[in-house]
Design a protein around this motif. Sequence first.
Motif, PDB file in Angstrom:
ATOM      1  N   LEU A  81       0.840  -1.188  -0.119  1.00 49.96           N
ATOM      2  CA  LEU A  81      -0.018   0.015  -0.033  1.00 49.96           C
ATOM      3  C   LEU A  81       0.937   1.260   0.075  1.00 49.96           C
ATOM      4  N   ARG A  82       1.811   1.327   0.560  1.00 51.67           N
ATOM      5  CA  ARG A  82       3.041   2.273   0.660  1.00 51.67           C
ATOM      6  C   ARG A  82       3.714   2.580  -0.726  1.00 51.67           C
ATOM      7  N   HIS A  83       3.831   1.616  -1.228  1.00 54.16           N
ATOM      8  CA  HIS A  83       4.458   1.825  -2.432  1.00 54.16           C
ATOM      9  C   HIS A  83       3.579   2.197  -3.493  1.00 54.16           C
ATOM     10  N   ILE A  84       2.225   1.765  -3.403  1.00 58.00           N
ATOM     11  CA  ILE A  84       1.045   2.032  -4.238  1.00 58.00           C
ATOM     12  C   ILE A  84       0.652   3.479  -4.142  1.00 58.00           C
ATOM     13  N   ALA A  85       0.628   3.966  -2.961  1.00 61.25           N
ATOM     14  CA  ALA A  85       0.526   5.395  -2.596  1.00 61.25           C
ATOM     15  C   ALA A  85       1.406   6.374  -3.330  1.00 61.25           C
ATOM     16  N   ALA A  86       2.817   5.760  -3.212  1.00 62.99           N
ATOM     17  CA  ALA A  86       3.900   6.777  -3.787  1.00 62.99           C
ATOM     18  C   ALA A  86       3.702   6.802  -5.185  1.00 62.99           C
ATOM     19  N   LEU A  87       3.547   5.851  -5.770  1.00 60.18           N
ATOM     20  CA  LEU A  87       3.267   5.900  -7.170  1.00 60.18           C
ATOM     21  C   LEU A  87       1.931   6.641  -7.807  1.00 60.18           C
ATOM     22  N   THR A  88       0.706   6.694  -6.795  1.00 58.63           N
ATOM     23  CA  THR A  88      -0.479   7.052  -7.463  1.00 58.63           C
ATOM     24  C   THR A  88      -0.806   8.501  -6.761  1.00 58.63           C
ATOM     25  N   SER A  89      -0.076   9.085  -5.897  1.00 56.67           N
ATOM     26  CA  SER A  89      -0.574  10.271  -5.275  1.00 56.67           C
ATOM     27  C   SER A  89       0.108  11.451  -5.906  1.00 56.67           C
ATOM     28  N   GLY A  90      -0.602  12.198  -6.310  1.00 58.99           N
ATOM     29  CA  GLY A  90      -0.050  13.476  -6.854  1.00 58.99           C
ATOM     30  C   GLY A  90      -1.039  13.969  -8.297  1.00 58.99           C
ATOM     31  N   SER A  91      -0.849  14.932  -9.004  1.00 55.49           N
ATOM     32  CA  SER A  91      -1.555  15.363  -9.939  1.00 55.49           C
ATOM     33  C   SER A  91      -1.004  15.314 -11.404  1.00 55.49           C
ATOM     34  N   SER A  92       0.458  14.935 -11.360  1.00 51.10           N
ATOM     35  CA  SER A  92       1.134  14.937 -12.551  1.00 51.10           C
ATOM     36  C   SER A  92       0.598  14.200 -13.633  1.00 51.10           C
ATOM     37  N   ARG A  93       0.888  14.314 -14.853  1.00 56.88           N
ATOM     38  CA  ARG A  93       0.436  13.218 -15.840  1.00 56.88           C
ATOM     39  C   ARG A  93       1.028  12.025 -15.782  1.00 56.88           C
ATOM     40  N   LYS A  94       2.277  11.939 -15.205  1.00 53.94           N
ATOM     41  CA  LYS A  94       3.053  10.501 -14.979  1.00 53.94           C
ATOM     42  C   LYS A  94       2.120   9.893 -13.749  1.00 53.94           C
ATOM     43  N   ILE A  95       1.691  10.529 -12.769  1.00 55.13           N
ATOM     44  CA  ILE A  95       0.878   9.849 -11.630  1.00 55.13           C
ATOM     45  C   ILE A  95      -0.331   9.643 -12.395  1.00 55.13           C
ATOM     46  N   SER A  96      -1.093  10.342 -13.043  1.00 49.00           N
ATOM     47  CA  SER A  96      -2.235   9.961 -13.636  1.00 49.00           C
ATOM     48  C   SER A  96      -2.327   8.717 -14.397  1.00 49.00           C
ATOM     49  N   ILE A  97      -1.110   8.715 -15.177  1.00 48.59           N
ATOM     50  CA  ILE A  97      -1.054   7.389 -16.110  1.00 48.59           C
ATOM     51  C   ILE A  97      -0.893   5.923 -14.943  1.00 48.59           C
ATOM     52  N   GLN A  98      -0.045   6.294 -14.130  1.00 51.04           N
ATOM     53  CA  GLN A  98       0.229   5.311 -13.066  1.00 51.04           C
ATOM     54  C   GLN A  98      -0.921   4.823 -12.415  1.00 51.04           C
ATOM     55  N   ARG A  99      -1.672   5.633 -12.084  1.00 47.58           N
ATOM     56  CA  ARG A  99      -2.904   5.361 -11.265  1.00 47.58           C
ATOM     57  C   ARG A  99      -3.897   4.714 -12.314  1.00 47.58           C
ATOM     58  N   HIS A 100      -3.950   4.994 -13.390  1.00 49.44           N
ATOM     59  CA  HIS A 100      -4.741   3.919 -14.392  1.00 49.44           C
ATOM     60  C   HIS A 100      -3.971   2.498 -14.630  1.00 49.44           C
ATOM     61  N   LEU A 101      -2.866   2.742 -14.702  1.00 43.27           N
ATOM     62  CA  LEU A 101      -2.266   1.249 -14.746  1.00 43.27           C
ATOM     63  C   LEU A 101      -2.008   0.437 -13.665  1.00 43.27           C
ATOM     64  N   MET A 102      -2.187   1.146 -12.410  1.00 41.21           N
ATOM     65  CA  MET A 102      -1.976   0.143 -11.135  1.00 41.21           C
ATOM     66  C   MET A 102      -2.782  -0.685 -10.890  1.00 41.21           C
ATOM     67  N   PRO A 103      -4.054  -0.722 -11.097  1.00 36.35           N
ATOM     68  CA  PRO A 103      -5.243  -1.915 -10.666  1.00 36.35           C
ATOM     69  C   PRO A 103      -4.707  -3.152 -11.562  1.00 36.35           C
ATOM     70  N   ILE A 104      -4.418  -3.111 -12.843  1.00 38.66           N
ATOM     71  CA  ILE A 104      -4.139  -4.267 -13.489  1.00 38.66           C
ATOM     72  C   ILE A 104      -2.837  -4.621 -13.318  1.00 38.66           C
ATOM     73  N   MET A 105      -1.694  -3.720 -13.171  1.00 43.57           N
ATOM     74  CA  MET A 105      -0.402  -4.212 -12.780  1.00 43.57           C
ATOM     75  C   MET A 105      -0.334  -4.927 -11.360  1.00 43.57           C
ATOM     76  N   ILE A 106      -0.934  -4.262 -10.521  1.00 45.31           N
ATOM     77  CA  ILE A 106      -1.340  -4.936  -9.221  1.00 45.31           C
ATOM     78  C   ILE A 106      -1.567  -6.690  -9.487  1.00 45.31           C
ATOM     79  N   ARG A 107      -2.639  -6.960 -10.242  1.00 45.02           N
ATOM     80  CA  ARG A 107      -2.980  -8.046 -10.464  1.00 45.02           C
ATOM     81  C   ARG A 107      -2.015  -9.071 -11.329  1.00 45.02           C
ATOM     82  N   TRP A 108      -1.205  -8.581 -12.248  1.00 47.02           N
ATOM     83  CA  TRP A 108      -0.199  -8.998 -12.715  1.00 47.02           C
ATOM     84  C   TRP A 108       0.858  -9.194 -12.013  1.00 47.02           C
ATOM     85  N   PHE A 109       1.218  -8.524 -10.813  1.00 46.93           N
ATOM     86  CA  PHE A 109       2.503  -8.536  -9.867  1.00 46.93           C
ATOM     87  C   PHE A 109       1.878  -9.780  -9.112  1.00 46.93           C
TER      88      PHE A 109
END
Length: 999
Positions: free
Chosen positions: A536-564
């Motif tokens: 959860l700490r790693h996910i928060a670090a990857l998805t917290s913020g408002s930059s375009r990078k964070i936005s893309i990671q926020r969209h990717l994260m649910p499925i990447m978590i499943r793949w991990f």
Amino acid sequence: MARADRASGLTALARAGFAQLAAAGEHLTELSEATGLARAALLEPVAVAADPDGALEALVLVARRDAAAVREVFGTATGAQAVWALVGASHGFGGFYLRHPDELADLTVARTRLPTAAELTGQLMDAVAAHDGFADDGSEAAWVALRIRYRRMLARIAVYDLLSEDPVAAVADVAAALADAAGAALEASLAVARTRIATGGAMSLFSRAEVAATRFAVIGMGKAGARELNYVSDVDVIFVGEADTQALPDLAATRAIDIATRLAIQTMRGVASMEIEPPLWDVDANLRPEGKQGALVRTLESHLSYYDRWAHSWEFQALLKARQIAGDADLGEEYVRAVAERVWGSAARADFVDSVQRMRERVTDNIPAEEVPLQIKLGPGGIRDVEFTVQLLQLVHGLTDPAIRQRGTLDALSALVAEGYIGRVDAAAFDHDYRVLRVLEHRVQLRELRRTHLMPARPEDLRVLARATRLADGAEGVLRVWDDVKREVRDIHVRLFYRPLLSAVAALPEAERSLSTAQAHDRLAAIGFTDPAGALRHIAALTSGSSRKISIQRHLMPIMIRWFADGVDPDYGLLAFRRISERLGATPWFLRMLRDSSGAAESLTRVLSGSRYIGELMEWIPESAAWLDDVGLLQPRSAQALDREARAIQTRHTKISGAMKSVRALRRRELLRAAMATVLGVMSLEELAHALTTITETTIQSLLRAVYRDVVPEEDSSLEFAVIAMGRFGGAELGFGSDADVLFVYRAGSVEPERASTLARKLVTELRAHAEDHRLPMELDADLRPEGRNGPLVRSLEAYREYYRRWSLSWEAQALLRARGIAGSAGLIADFMAMADEVRYPDAVRTPDLREIKRIKARIEAERLPQGAPPERHLKLGPGGLSDVEWLVQVIQLEHAHRVPGLRTTSTLGALDAAVAADLVPKASALRLGQAWRLASRLRSANTLLTGGTSNVLPTDRRQLDGIGRLLTYPPRAASAVEEDWLRAARRGRRVFEKLFYG
């Protein structure tokens, strides 16, 4: 003189864009005489006409019927420009003005904007004299009036479109106005329909009170719903009806639906039936539940019941654009709100993405073959490719993201790029290309005011299209523009529409689509994370913020978590991904690749959760993630390519420290490439061994060149030095974690012997020092030299020759069987190998020497196995392990290589094949030995990849065994199978070994 004037006049007509000069001259004279206007005045704004010939001919026909109307429109600059532009682009409007010359007067009014929806509705309701939703005139004359007024409004839209400075930029506003006009036409037609079926109308079956109490809404679908309609297009609709029991308590639901059905039929007739004035367009209600077989009108409850129980995926895709466009606004909005929830949850249906993809393919497959090259809308690279791509992305990601729930294609595209689902470059290209395609479609429909989506085939029609669109000059120019657009659209469509990420996101369980709920900790634990709090700490670090990078990671994260979670070590995989992401910072290509590539995101999760060796290297070489987007980049590089790069490094660096740092970086990079290729199944065991050997050879060659240049002065350059590969390195059989076994040899040349010995020792010291890499160790292990660890690290060729002649032991001759020169003086290597051949391929082997080899083998098994390690699990020294196979093969080589040339190889498996060919080993026995050797090699490499460390012992930990198995393409939870396969292969290999080695 008259002839000259005539020629001059024809030249002027040609410059103005006329093609039929003689006919144009005659028509212009006739029009001038009929209107009393000078030719020059008539021609002044002709440049805006796409087809001056057709426009002039149409205007002459109108003037013959009503010259005053034509004179009036040419009486103002606004009217003259508008009529040339409109009739020059549209034969259909030429016909309209021929039927209704008085309508030309509307073109004389200067207008600088498009009509609003309210203005359009007001104009058309006035045309049918509608009040309170009913028309005063219920006769068919109202329909005629409606159609004439609609075309007046259409002309206003078309003039704005044709005269706009940038038709491509204006197309969205034009399409919205066309959709508003269609809605206004349906509203006005509905007013006439209410009159026709109420008391006193032509079909007096219901009272006016009953009709007024029947709630009836027209839902626009497709382009009408999205406000992106064409000039002449089917208007897709769905009808909803209800009884307003508050207004009329006795009105039964069935009677209300009966009234609503008649309202629907009459409304459609008002715009689409054959009358004195041609129909406007077809009203298509086939998107309703059950299509043509279903009821034309249903209640809202009936609609929702159908969608909940029977609807297909494509029906929800169609409902994405649903909008109330006529009739009861409250009922229509209620319908739209009710279906929205079902629309945005539809992507979670089984095989939703596949069904949408198949539907797009069916559309393309059903185009008549002769139309495919001409299709603007349905063909490859056409409008549908853009629309289907955008809609699929919306529906999949709209499951959790309301920001992209838009009706219009261009609005949705803007939202998708703003939220990071599409890259800016692709989105900008899609936006521009879609607009260009829509402009082309609009112009071909305007031409005859009929529904078509085909590019013209005749050059003269293409020339008119080029002038009407202003996209290019001439027929060839507009075709080039169209071809370029089609090519670009198709490329983007294929990349985005078939993106594997879409299917993966759509298939996510509902509970895993959002990672922000209070249950996230428990979900992460449930799907395989051993440290959910850390995750959860790693996910928060990857998805917290408002930059375009964070936005893309926020969209990717649910499925990447499943793949991990599907990987061996999801906790480490997520941690490594976070570190790599932080190392890459705002690098634009990284997350764009994960989002847009054909499988890079899943591949990244697979290598990171499956291999600490890869994860640790990728942290230092994060740009290696780019290789996941192109399998060609994972292929091992050739020895020649690596050598060129290594030599270029040495050329750039004057200091040895800088050069060797770069060479070590090259080695790490290429080992990482090989590791990723192995985990992803791109490389076989044989290819891996060759790649690792090549990388190690290139590294040593580069080290030796640099060290020799640094250590040996110019005056001592006759000193020759070489590195001889031994063991698995000599056999080109390296795996991950293998040492580089070597011998060092020199020849003094003209250098004084003692100085040559000193320089050679210094060369070895420097070689070993610069080979050290704390991130990825490479030990130059010289323990296989004569006298082993007790002997000197480096000898002269003569010293080697003397030693092997006088004191060589059997194991030392055995070690030379895999000797192979890999770096240094070619002449020295050739002479060393000639000397080695005399030792390792003797004419005969003494029985005491063979007995000694067997005694040493038995002692190694007894003494060198690690204490506490079960012998059967030791992949190298245990029964059936690498040592068994290699020692057996080497004994066969010592005994028979002098007469069997095929045995004179450093390759274990190559020598085993030669032994089979020479009938020295039964084929079945060789098969079992080969299986054990290969599996042991693969298990050792897999263990190194998994843990990042080196071990010759098959682990007992079930999780590690499972991880090793996954790397070797076993299914998940196959620890027992891995263990059993090894023990079986080792037992069989040991039986063969004992029979042939000791027997």
